[in-house]
Each structure stands twice: as C-alpha cells, then as structure tokens.
Scaffold this motif. Structure first.
Motif, PDB file in Angstrom:
ATOM      1  N   ASN A  29      27.033  31.561 -53.426  1.00 39.23           N
ATOM      2  CA  ASN A  29      28.623  31.883 -53.826  1.00 39.23           C
ATOM      3  C   ASN A  29      29.722  31.242 -53.014  1.00 39.23           C
ATOM      4  O   ASN A  29      30.845  31.067 -53.363  1.00 39.23           O
ATOM      5  CB  ASN A  29      28.650  33.320 -54.170  1.00 39.23           C
ATOM      6  N   LYS A  71      29.198  38.407 -55.140  1.00 37.10           N
ATOM      7  CA  LYS A  71      30.113  37.404 -55.698  1.00 37.10           C
ATOM      8  C   LYS A  71      31.615  37.753 -55.242  1.00 37.10           C
ATOM      9  O   LYS A  71      32.242  37.026 -54.751  1.00 37.10           O
ATOM     10  CB  LYS A  71      30.095  36.954 -56.996  1.00 37.10           C
ATOM     11  N   CYS A  74      32.014  37.612 -51.577  1.00 40.55           N
ATOM     12  CA  CYS A  74      32.285  36.064 -51.003  1.00 40.55           C
ATOM     13  C   CYS A  74      33.767  35.605 -51.434  1.00 40.55           C
ATOM     14  O   CYS A  74      34.212  34.995 -50.532  1.00 40.55           O
ATOM     15  CB  CYS A  74      31.296  35.146 -51.714  1.00 40.55           C
TER      16      CYS A  74
END
Length: 104
Positions: A29, A71, A74
């Motif tokens: 990611n 995700k 990140c």
C-alpha cells in the motif's frame, strides 16, 4: 537502498507470522506513493517496521496496533492528499513535456 530493503526484510522475518503478513500489506500500500526511486519511503518503512517490532515484543496483536484498515493506516502515513501516485507523477511529467514542446 537495496541493502536497506534487504535489512528491512531480515528484520521482518523475525516478526510473528501475522505481523509479517501485515508488513507485506503495508509495503504493497505504500509503494504507489513513492517517488521514482522509492527513497522517500525508506524513513517511513523503517518507522513502521520499528513500530511492528516494538508492539510484537510487547505482545500486542496486529489488529490492536493497526486496526482492520491497513490501507487507511498507510494513507494516513503518507498524507494521502499530499502524496502523489506513480500515475500522478507521470501525468505531470507528460504534461510538462508537452507544454515544453508547444513552447508554453
């Protein structure tokens, strides 16, 4: 940079398996937000790996540390609104090249 990545991978192999899986997802990611060489992510990857190492040593689970949305974790790390993807960088480069060719 290659040596640094190898060192990261050696450190990650010492983590529990669920942490190793999370490390893989984190790398997947984060890479789209790197510059062309990836050097801008080295401090971020080092920090994340350090966090994973510390929390694994404390006996915390990956979900307690990162939550269920890796995700999103990140995106927060790279500041999604400011970080550009490869596509954004290439688009900007192409637009600049075209503008230069057209004399603008």
């Amino acid at each position: 940079m290659t040596n640094e990545l190898k060192t990261f991978e050696l450190r990650a192999k010492n983590l529990p398996s669920d942490y190793q899986a999370a490390w893989g997802k984190i790398k997947d990611n984060l890479w789209p937000h790197s510059d062309f060489t990836g050097r801008n992510l080295m401090p971020i990857l080092d920090g994340v790996l350090g966090l994973l190492e510390e929390t694994a040593a404390d006996g915390l689970s990956v979900q307690e540390v990162l939550g269920d949305d890796i995700k999103g974790f990140c995106s927060a790390l790279v500041g999604e609104e400011k970080a550009k993807s490869f596509r954004d960088k290439w688009r900007e480069q192409l637009n600049n090249n075209i503008a230069n060719k057209l004399g603008k």
